[in-house]
Design a protein around this motif. Structure first.
Motif, PDB file in Angstrom:
ATOM      1  N   ASP A 621      11.246 -53.527   1.255  1.00  0.00           N
ATOM      2  CA  ASP A 621      11.951 -52.662   2.213  1.00  0.00           C
ATOM      3  C   ASP A 621      12.239 -51.282   1.336  1.00  0.00           C
ATOM      4  O   ASP A 621      12.948 -51.416   0.255  1.00  0.00           O
ATOM      5  CB  ASP A 621      13.349 -53.175   2.594  1.00  0.00           C
ATOM      6  N   VAL A 622      11.696 -50.085   2.113  1.00  0.00           N
ATOM      7  CA  VAL A 622      11.967 -48.987   1.227  1.00  0.00           C
ATOM      8  C   VAL A 622      13.241 -48.489   1.019  1.00  0.00           C
ATOM      9  O   VAL A 622      13.726 -47.747  -0.044  1.00  0.00           O
ATOM     10  CB  VAL A 622      10.824 -47.819   1.732  1.00  0.00           C
ATOM     11  N   THR A 623      13.979 -49.088   1.970  1.00  0.00           N
ATOM     12  CA  THR A 623      15.376 -48.407   2.057  1.00  0.00           C
ATOM     13  C   THR A 623      16.395 -49.084   0.992  1.00  0.00           C
ATOM     14  O   THR A 623      17.437 -48.578   0.631  1.00  0.00           O
ATOM     15  CB  THR A 623      16.103 -48.885   3.380  1.00  0.00           C
ATOM     16  N   ASN A 624      15.730 -49.938   0.339  1.00  0.00           N
ATOM     17  CA  ASN A 624      16.703 -50.733  -0.853  1.00  0.00           C
ATOM     18  C   ASN A 624      16.049 -50.057  -2.236  1.00  0.00           C
ATOM     19  O   ASN A 624      16.501 -50.668  -3.188  1.00  0.00           O
ATOM     20  CB  ASN A 624      16.255 -52.074  -0.861  1.00  0.00           C
ATOM     21  N   LEU A 625      15.197 -49.218  -2.158  1.00  0.00           N
ATOM     22  CA  LEU A 625      14.463 -48.728  -3.340  1.00  0.00           C
ATOM     23  C   LEU A 625      15.266 -47.509  -3.903  1.00  0.00           C
ATOM     24  O   LEU A 625      15.866 -46.436  -3.027  1.00  0.00           O
ATOM     25  CB  LEU A 625      13.035 -48.547  -3.286  1.00  0.00           C
ATOM     26  N   ASP A 626      15.335 -47.047  -5.174  1.00  0.00           N
ATOM     27  CA  ASP A 626      15.613 -45.793  -5.565  1.00  0.00           C
ATOM     28  C   ASP A 626      14.442 -45.019  -5.494  1.00  0.00           C
ATOM     29  O   ASP A 626      13.305 -44.971  -6.325  1.00  0.00           O
ATOM     30  CB  ASP A 626      15.957 -46.094  -6.934  1.00  0.00           C
ATOM     31  N   ILE A 627      14.190 -43.965  -4.462  1.00  0.00           N
ATOM     32  CA  ILE A 627      12.952 -43.709  -4.407  1.00  0.00           C
ATOM     33  C   ILE A 627      12.601 -42.676  -5.437  1.00  0.00           C
ATOM     34  O   ILE A 627      11.287 -42.475  -5.864  1.00  0.00           O
ATOM     35  CB  ILE A 627      13.145 -42.567  -3.033  1.00  0.00           C
ATOM     36  N   GLN A 628      13.559 -41.868  -6.071  1.00  0.00           N
ATOM     37  CA  GLN A 628      13.375 -40.953  -7.024  1.00  0.00           C
ATOM     38  C   GLN A 628      12.867 -41.690  -8.252  1.00  0.00           C
ATOM     39  O   GLN A 628      11.723 -41.358  -8.948  1.00  0.00           O
ATOM     40  CB  GLN A 628      14.558 -40.103  -7.544  1.00  0.00           C
ATOM     41  N   GLN A 629      13.140 -42.867  -8.709  1.00  0.00           N
ATOM     42  CA  GLN A 629      12.745 -43.578  -9.825  1.00  0.00           C
ATOM     43  C   GLN A 629      11.519 -44.085  -9.331  1.00  0.00           C
ATOM     44  O   GLN A 629      10.525 -44.094 -10.164  1.00  0.00           O
ATOM     45  CB  GLN A 629      13.857 -44.934 -10.180  1.00  0.00           C
ATOM     46  N   VAL A 630      11.036 -44.703  -8.249  1.00  0.00           N
ATOM     47  CA  VAL A 630       9.789 -45.256  -8.115  1.00  0.00           C
ATOM     48  C   VAL A 630       8.890 -44.281  -7.888  1.00  0.00           C
ATOM     49  O   VAL A 630       7.823 -44.477  -8.376  1.00  0.00           O
ATOM     50  CB  VAL A 630       9.988 -45.905  -6.672  1.00  0.00           C
ATOM     51  N   VAL A 631       9.157 -43.345  -7.435  1.00  0.00           N
ATOM     52  CA  VAL A 631       8.348 -42.148  -7.214  1.00  0.00           C
ATOM     53  C   VAL A 631       7.634 -41.702  -8.773  1.00  0.00           C
ATOM     54  O   VAL A 631       6.323 -41.244  -8.999  1.00  0.00           O
ATOM     55  CB  VAL A 631       8.513 -40.880  -6.458  1.00  0.00           C
ATOM     56  N   GLN A 632       8.680 -41.602  -9.598  1.00  0.00           N
ATOM     57  CA  GLN A 632       8.275 -40.844 -10.844  1.00  0.00           C
ATOM     58  C   GLN A 632       7.547 -41.923 -11.601  1.00  0.00           C
ATOM     59  O   GLN A 632       6.462 -41.672 -12.249  1.00  0.00           O
ATOM     60  CB  GLN A 632       9.825 -40.694 -11.713  1.00  0.00           C
ATOM     61  N   VAL A 633       7.726 -43.295 -11.429  1.00  0.00           N
ATOM     62  CA  VAL A 633       6.794 -44.515 -12.190  1.00  0.00           C
ATOM     63  C   VAL A 633       5.476 -44.376 -11.414  1.00  0.00           C
ATOM     64  O   VAL A 633       4.468 -44.491 -12.155  1.00  0.00           O
ATOM     65  CB  VAL A 633       7.623 -45.634 -11.752  1.00  0.00           C
ATOM     66  N   CYS A 634       5.269 -44.161 -10.074  1.00  0.00           N
ATOM     67  CA  CYS A 634       4.017 -44.013  -9.609  1.00  0.00           C
ATOM     68  C   CYS A 634       3.345 -43.003 -10.065  1.00  0.00           C
ATOM     69  O   CYS A 634       2.008 -43.116 -10.384  1.00  0.00           O
ATOM     70  CB  CYS A 634       4.332 -44.256  -7.909  1.00  0.00           C
ATOM     71  N   TRP A 635       3.673 -41.791 -10.292  1.00  0.00           N
ATOM     72  CA  TRP A 635       3.214 -40.625 -10.704  1.00  0.00           C
ATOM     73  C   TRP A 635       2.735 -40.774 -12.041  1.00  0.00           C
ATOM     74  O   TRP A 635       1.482 -40.522 -12.571  1.00  0.00           O
ATOM     75  CB  TRP A 635       3.906 -39.321 -10.581  1.00  0.00           C
ATOM     76  N   GLU A 636       3.684 -41.292 -12.568  1.00  0.00           N
ATOM     77  CA  GLU A 636       3.393 -41.450 -14.123  1.00  0.00           C
ATOM     78  C   GLU A 636       2.271 -42.653 -14.624  1.00  0.00           C
ATOM     79  O   GLU A 636       1.357 -42.228 -15.399  1.00  0.00           O
ATOM     80  CB  GLU A 636       4.467 -41.836 -15.207  1.00  0.00           C
ATOM     81  N   ASN A 637       2.097 -43.520 -13.624  1.00  0.00           N
ATOM     82  CA  ASN A 637       1.467 -44.686 -13.821  1.00  0.00           C
ATOM     83  C   ASN A 637      -0.037 -44.798 -12.601  1.00  0.00           C
ATOM     84  O   ASN A 637      -0.689 -45.652 -12.779  1.00  0.00           O
ATOM     85  CB  ASN A 637       1.857 -45.804 -13.908  1.00  0.00           C
ATOM     86  N   HIS A 638       0.002 -43.638 -12.021  1.00  0.00           N
ATOM     87  CA  HIS A 638      -1.201 -43.579 -11.054  1.00  0.00           C
ATOM     88  C   HIS A 638      -1.080 -44.565 -10.205  1.00  0.00           C
ATOM     89  O   HIS A 638      -2.216 -45.199  -9.884  1.00  0.00           O
ATOM     90  CB  HIS A 638      -2.579 -43.245 -11.747  1.00  0.00           C
ATOM     91  N   LEU A 639      -0.002 -44.856  -9.701  1.00  0.00           N
ATOM     92  CA  LEU A 639       0.030 -46.027  -8.578  1.00  0.00           C
ATOM     93  C   LEU A 639      -0.039 -45.551  -7.077  1.00  0.00           C
ATOM     94  O   LEU A 639       0.938 -45.190  -6.557  1.00  0.00           O
ATOM     95  CB  LEU A 639       1.208 -46.963  -8.800  1.00  0.00           C
ATOM     96  N   HIS A 640      -1.336 -44.970  -6.782  1.00  0.00           N
ATOM     97  CA  HIS A 640      -1.555 -44.182  -5.566  1.00  0.00           C
ATOM     98  C   HIS A 640      -0.937 -45.127  -4.351  1.00  0.00           C
ATOM     99  O   HIS A 640      -0.538 -44.367  -3.565  1.00  0.00           O
ATOM    100  CB  HIS A 640      -2.862 -43.969  -5.354  1.00  0.00           C
TER     101      HIS A 640
END
Length: 1316
Positions: A621-640
């Motif tokens: 559930d995206v509402t339980n995620l720290d969006i800024q932290q998750v997006v940063q991890v996705c960009w850094e590790n190419h988790l498209h």
């Protein structure tokens, strides 16, 4: 043992029941000695077994043990070392089975201390235990195991024998005791008085096997060792007690060895079925259910299936709820199969018996008891106790009762106390009978052993779980607890209330186990060693905790207390976080707390498991995620995928993921993402909210048709996003568009976007050298499919199709010829042909050599003969023309005219087809042109110039023509052709072979013609030229001589030729050829010896001028070889005669030994009347014993098989074994075939009269026995095999000369040993 229906749990810790209120016992009345302290059950049962004085309650010094019946003692347990029954030695034991991990320990086994070896039977009722002894005493104990009553005196055992059966009525007021000598006594349990002694209830001389109270206190039943069943009716008139006996079943009709009356529990005493007083009886062959009230009536009989004769019949009643009613079910067995009969009372007053599903086991059952209405407890012949769930037929638990040392009732079944006058069948069953050692009631079963009594009861659900916890089997405990929670557990006790309440109770217990398991895992974790060992340790613990917490829906417990406890260990923490992945991906866990999510990101990032992290993110559930932290991890590790998911679900942004990263644009993910967005589906899973579907679709279309990107440069071409997608995967991009056009064909806004995209595609791709013909063709194929739809709304200028056609069919461009042809063909197949003029299209295709396109157009117009030309001209598909012709001429759907045009086309181009593939052409002609074969050959001959005329050849001329071709082109196939064909003329064929000088083939034709002399002359002419001789040709000479063996005049010319050739070759120095000729000469001499005498052959050799003028040494080897052959054959004949004589003597000797051999009977009784062979001491009775071991009285066999004997006036009588012949499906008479009577005796033996038999009556059977004894080949067959090997030796049958050949002897192996 027996039972009573009015009882509470004997072992219940909470039981406060006073078993009985009795007055003070008069010690003098009952002869009880004075003691300081009353004995307890424990003190009595702990007495040692080896005490010389048995336990009695009076002064043993006064007891006269000489009057006690020696046969009163019962047999001991199977495991007892002092058992008086030797049958226990034959019983094998098995190793103990492990408890099933799903069910845990189902049964609780409790020990009632040690019991004296004198105890033989017992009964339990309402906390009262009645124990019978081998000295005729009945001991009654209360629920504290203290002795309350001792019934009987010292004279009881001496007069009546051992107590063999006990029964207590439902109100615990009466006790029935049956004795080994047949008496029955009734005692008052309130005061210990003897109420009745019954001596005449059944025939004297038989032991009481069973005595049972019914629900009616005035009615009981008993069963004696004679197999009879009697009804006992107790009366009291004017203060006088009496007992009336009635025979219910006579043992003469089949011995009954088990009886069981239907006794209802207290809450079912008013059940309608109880008014009938049902009684189940089990004989050796069947069971019967009878009603004693209101009148005697048989309600049902049921025969057993095939079983071991020693198997013990078992009966057990139980009231079982079925649908909305409760009815009794009778369980019975004999062997390894338990049957169930449901007994119902119909409204008409009749009893209806319904057979239910049977239970099949792999053991011989000796005890059968119900422990509740769903669970059975069985004991097999190996003393293994099995708890079986009846509905599922699953064995829940297996225990070993070896330590119990069950008491067996064998001596009572043999009636040893009364002289042993019972049938052998009943005595055989008694070997494993333990009816009086097992008593069940109210969820308890008592097992009586020689030294102890054990009570089995079902454990309650908590106790079963705690047993596993004590053994540290936490996983099994949780599995069992979950089965209680879900209601799937078997044999559940102590779990009451509604389903919600029961689940709550079990869930609380499971929470306790969670913390115990977690604490145990941390405590048992290895402190040192490899990290893999620690990980494996927690892998066995943490996933189990996670799984059951989620099953219970206790995520709060999992993420708070348990995680806090496990996080103390870093390895356990990592295993915990990784174990969450499978549940997140399976959508069983969609919400994580902030600390858990933070630790999960950190753990996966530190371990490099980014793909696993991405799989988890897209399911949370995206509402339980720290969006800024998750997006940063996705960009850094190419988790498209994760990035797209976060932007879509967290910010409703569907455009940024497409334009933010060029790498994504170049990947296949974008195509899938665009397809999902345009179809209303979320990426990578789920659906777009309905209120956003139209908005997302419009945003994606706007993105695709953008003229430039956001950060475009001046060099960027227009429509960069569409160009990138086309270059990445043209076909997939068009497939995405096709699916999108199909999904939104009714959306006006979407239709406008579709037309706009098509216009952009035409603008970008047409007349652009950056795109290949395949890509351009793919565009127009896509457009052709869309335009061919009936509801098409797209507009495309037709001139563009013509422009593409000219581009694809350009004859000056040879590059990518196959690719351009395939693109055009695909375009036409999807409907593009309607966009073109067919004549112009066909002309362009022929000019561009697009033969597949031409075929497509020809087939559309049914011009199949023109397709023939397309295959011939296409260099890539020439070989396929034969398949095309065959399919067209063979398959239906083509008119006769169409097929005829193709056939004419084939005949016109037959020369080209033969040049292409002669074999396939021949197959085609034979299959489809059989009548035109001669015409085709004539045309081919005309073209080759062999014939000037046009006369068609006949069939034999064709075969001769083929023979001529073989002679010219393939000589090695000539003989095979001549042998398989019969359509040629011999004279013409002979002329052809002589023309090409094929001598061997000519000899074959001369032989077939009947001219053997000519064939021999031709072959003889070949052998006169040794320089050209070949080994295979020489061998053919020998073969043809064998065929022409009748022409004896040919032997000497052949021998002369061979000897001459041998001499000539020897002079030339060719050693190999000389050896070949020498071997052939020996073969010739060997064959000649069969037709011409040896002296004539030797004389002819000596008269030969070649050898007559030479030295004798030249032919010495030849003559010595002939003499050796003669010596060998003479020795072979003598040895064969000797072996035949020895084999005949050996066979007759064994036949005589088999006839005169004594016979050993299997048993000492007749197999027809089952009585001992010596029925009367003072009579001489004739008996007959067969070779199979079966024994019969002469009179019995004469009555049963009177047809099997010849008239008594004849000298010889012929008998067949009645048992063996019956088991084979019929009884053989005197004229039956011996092979069908394997048990026919070789000698008929009588106990007192010997009946002599002759060999002729049993000759064939005796020879069969000898054949089975003779294991191995005969010596004559060995000799034949030896001669065969000699014939295959390199030198033939003529053995080269050896020193001392005159003393040559065969060295044969001795005859094989025989097993007597």
């Amino acid at each position: 043992m027996s039972e009573s229906p009015d009882a509470h749990s004997l072992l219940s810790a909470s039981s406060q029941l006073n078993l009985m209120e009795v007055d003070t016992i008069d010690d003098k009345e009952f002869d009880i000695p004075q003691v300081d302290t009353p004995p307890t059950l424990e003190s009595i049962l702990n007495e040692l077994e080896d005490e010389e004085e048995p336990f009695l309650l009076e002064d043993t010094s006064v007891l006269n043990t000489d009057n006690i019946d020696a046969y009163s003692c019962d047999t001991s347990s199977l495991a007892s070392s002092d058992s008086g029954d030797p049958a226990h030695l034959k019983r094998k034991r098995r190793t103990q089975d492990f408890n099933a991990p799903v069910h845990g320990s189902v049964v609780r086994q409790s020990l009632l201390k040690g019991i004296s070896a004198q105890i033989v039977s017992a009964a339990t009722v309402s906390g009262v235990i009645a124990v019978g002894t081998s000295h005729g005493l009945a001991l009654v104990f209360d629920n504290n195991q203290a002795l309350r009553l001792c019934l009987g005196t010292k004279s009881t055992g001496a007069e009546f024998g051992a107590v063999s059966a006990l029964s207590i009525n439902h109100d615990c007021s009466r006790l029935l005791c049956g004795f080994a000598k047949g008496q029955i006594m009734m005692w008052d349990l309130a005061n210990g008085k003897l109420l009745r002694t019954i001596n005449d209830a059944h025939p004297p001389g038989t032991a009481i096997l069973h005595v049972k109270f019914t629900d009616d206190p005035t009615l009981a039943v008993c069963n004696d060792s004679g197999g009879s069943v009697f009804e006992l009716v107790f009366r009291r008139v004017m203060g006088i007690r009496s007992c009336d006996s009635r025979c219910l079943f006579s043992g003469s009709k089949g011995e009954v060895c088990c009886i069981e009356p239907l006794r209802a529990p207290p809450d079912l005493r008013d059940h309608p079925i109880t008014h009938y007083s049902l009684l189940a009886m089990a004989s050796l062959t069947k069971i019967l259910v009878i009603g004693l009230k209101p009148s005697l009536k048989v309600w049902m009989t049921f025969p057993y299936s095939k079983s071991d004769p020693s198997s013990v019949p078992q009966l057990a009643w139980q009231f079982v709820p079925t649908q909305k009613t409760v009815n009794p079910v009778l369980a019975f067995c004999k062997g390894d199969t338990v049957h169930f009969l449901l007994v119902k009372k119909e409204d008409t007053g009749t009893i209806h018996v319904i057979k239910q599903r049977q239970l099949n086991l792999v053991c011989d059952i000796i005890s059968l008891s119900w422990i509740n209405n769903r669970t059975l407890v069985l004991v097999d012949s190996h003393e293994k106790l099995q708890v079986v769930d009846r509905p599922s037929q699953e064995v829940l638990e297996t225990l070993d009762l070896e330590q119990v040392q069950l008491v067996y009732n064998s001596r009572h079944f043999k009636s040893l106390a009364t002289g042993g006058n019972v049938s052998q069948a009943l005595a055989l069953v008694g070997e494993k009978a333990c009816y009086q050692s097992v008593s069940s009631y109210a969820g308890q079963i008592v097992y009586l052993g020689t030294k102890s009594a054990h009570i089995m009861a079902l454990r309650n659900w908590r106790e079963r779980i705690d047993c596993l916890l004590k053994q540290e089997h936490f996983v099994e405990a949780l599995s069992l607890a979950w089965s209680f929670h879900e209601g799937t557990a078997k044999a559940v006790v102590g779990l009451y209330g509604d389903p919600v309440k029961k689940k709550g109770v079990v869930a609380d217990k499971m929470v306790e186990i969670f913390f115990q398991f977690s604490e145990y895992s941390l405590k048992k974790c290895p402190d040192q060693g490899k990290i893999q060992v620690m990980e494996q340790h927690f892998q066995d613990v943490v996933p189990v905790l996670v799984d059951y917490c989620l099953l219970l829906k206790r995520a709060d417990l999992l993420f708070n207390q348990l995680y806090s406890q496990l996080a103390e260990n870093m390895v356990a923490k990592g295993v915990f976080l990784e174990s969450l992945e499978s549940y997140i991906v399976a959508d069983r866990l969609g919400h994580l707390t902030t600390p858990i999510m933070r630790d999960l990101l950190a753990h996966y990032h530190s371990t490099g498991k980014m793909e696993s992290l991405e799989r988890c993110i897209v399911h949370l559930d995206v509402t339980n995620l720290d969006i800024q932290q998750v997006v940063q991890v996705c960009w850094e590790n190419h988790l498209h995928d994760a990035m797209i998911y976060v932007f879509n679900r967290g910010m409703n942004d569907y455009i940024t993921p497409m334009e933010a990263n060029e790498e994504v644009v170049m990947g296949n993910k974008l195509l899938v993402y665009i397809s999902c967005c345009l179809a209303g589906r979320a990426y990578p899973l789920g659906d777009i909210p309905e209120d956003l579907v139209v908005q997302v679709k419009n945003q994606v279309f706007e993105f695709l048709i953008r003229l430039h990107s956001a950060d475009s440069s001046e060099e960027e071409e227009v429509f960069p996003f569409i160009r990138s997608l086309i270059h990445f995967d043209t076909r997939e991009f068009f497939n995405v568009l096709a699916m999108t056009f199909e999904d939104f064909k009714n959306d006006k806004q979407a239709l406008e976007y579709q037309q706009r995209i098509v216009d952009i595609l035409l603008q970008v791709m047409v007349d652009n050298s950056d795109f290949t013909p395949s890509q351009v063709g793919g565009l127009f194929t896509f457009l052709a499919r869309q335009l061919a739809k009936p509801d098409n709304t797209l507009f495309v200028n037709r001139k563009l199709f013509d422009q593409v056609l000219d581009f694809l069919c350009c004859p000056d461009d040879d590059s990518r010829h196959s690719e351009r042809q395939q693109v055009l063909l695909e375009l036409l197949q999807v409907g593009g042909v309607i966009q073109y003029n067919e004549e112009r299209l066909l002309a362009l295709a022929e000019k561009a050599k697009f033969y597949q396109v031409c075929e497509f157009l020809y087939e559309k117009n049914s011009l199949y003969d023109r397709i023939f030309d397309c295959y011939l001209r296409d260099p890539l598909r020439k070989e396929e023309i034969f398949s095309y012709i065959h399919n067209l001429l063979s398959m239906p759907g083509y008119s006769l005219k169409e097929k005829q045009t193709v056939m004419e086309k084939v005949l016109q181009h037959i020369q080209e087809l033969i040049t292409l593939d002669s074999s396939s052409s021949a197959d085609l002609v034979l299959l489809h042109f059989p009548e035109e074969v001669q015409q085709i050959i004539s045309e081919l001959q005309v073209r080759e110039g062999h014939h000037s005329g046009t006369i068609l050849p006949v069939e034999h001329e064709l075969h001769e023509l083929l023979l001529d071709l073989f002679c010219r082109l393939s000589p090695q196939q000539i003989l095979k052709f001549l042998q398989t064909s019969q359509h040629y003329r011999l004279e013409e064929a002979l002329q052809i072979t002589e023309k090409y000088h094929h001598k061997e083939v000519s000899a074959y034709l001369l032989e077939k013609k009947g001219d053997f002399q000519g064939a021999f002359s031709v072959l003889l002419g070949v052998t006169k030229y040794p320089k050209n001789l070949k080994i295979d040709q020489g061998l053919q000479v020998h073969d043809y001589l064998l065929i022409a063996f009748l022409l004896q005049v040919l032997w000497f010319p052949l021998l002369e030729t061979m000897m001459f050739s041998q001499k000539e070759v020897k002079g030339l120095g060719s050693i190999h050829t000389f050896e070949v000729l020498r071997e052939l000469t020996m073969k010739v001499l060997n064959c000649m010896s069969s037709f011409i005498s040896l002296p004539a052959i030797i004389q002819r050799i000596l008269q030969d001028p070649v050898y007559g003028t030479g030295k004798l040494a030249e032919i010495q080897g030849l003559i010595l070889s002939m003499l050796d052959t003669f010596n060998y054959e003479q020795t072979l004949l003598e040895t064969t005669t000797s072996l035949l004589n020895q084999d005949l003597h050996w066979s007759l000797a064994h036949l005589h030994a088999a006839v005169t051999k004594g016979l050993h009977p299997r048993q000492d009784y007749c197999y027809i009347c089952f009585q001992q062979y010596k029925r009367r001491q003072d009579s001489v009775e004739e008996i007959i014993v067969f070779s199979c071991g079966h024994l019969y009285h002469f009179q019995c066999l004469q009555q049963k098989d009177c047809e099997g004997a010849i008239c008594a006036s004849e000298l010889q009588q012929s008998w067949s074994c009645y048992k063996c012949s019956s088991s084979q499906g019929g009884r053989g008479g005197p004229f039956a075939e011996p092979k069908r009577l394997p048990s026919t005796s070789l000698a008929q033996v009588s106990g007192f009269v010997f009946v002599e038999a002759t060999l002729s009556l049993q000759q064939e059977q005796s020879w069969d026995q000898l054949s089975s004894l003779y294991r191995g080949p005969s010596r004559l067959s060995i000799l034949s095999e030896l001669s065969y090997y000699h014939s295959n030796e390199k030198t033939g049958l003529i053995i080269p000369g050896q020193p001392g050949a005159e003393n040559f002897q065969l060295k044969l192996s001795p005859p094989p040993l025989l097993e007597e």
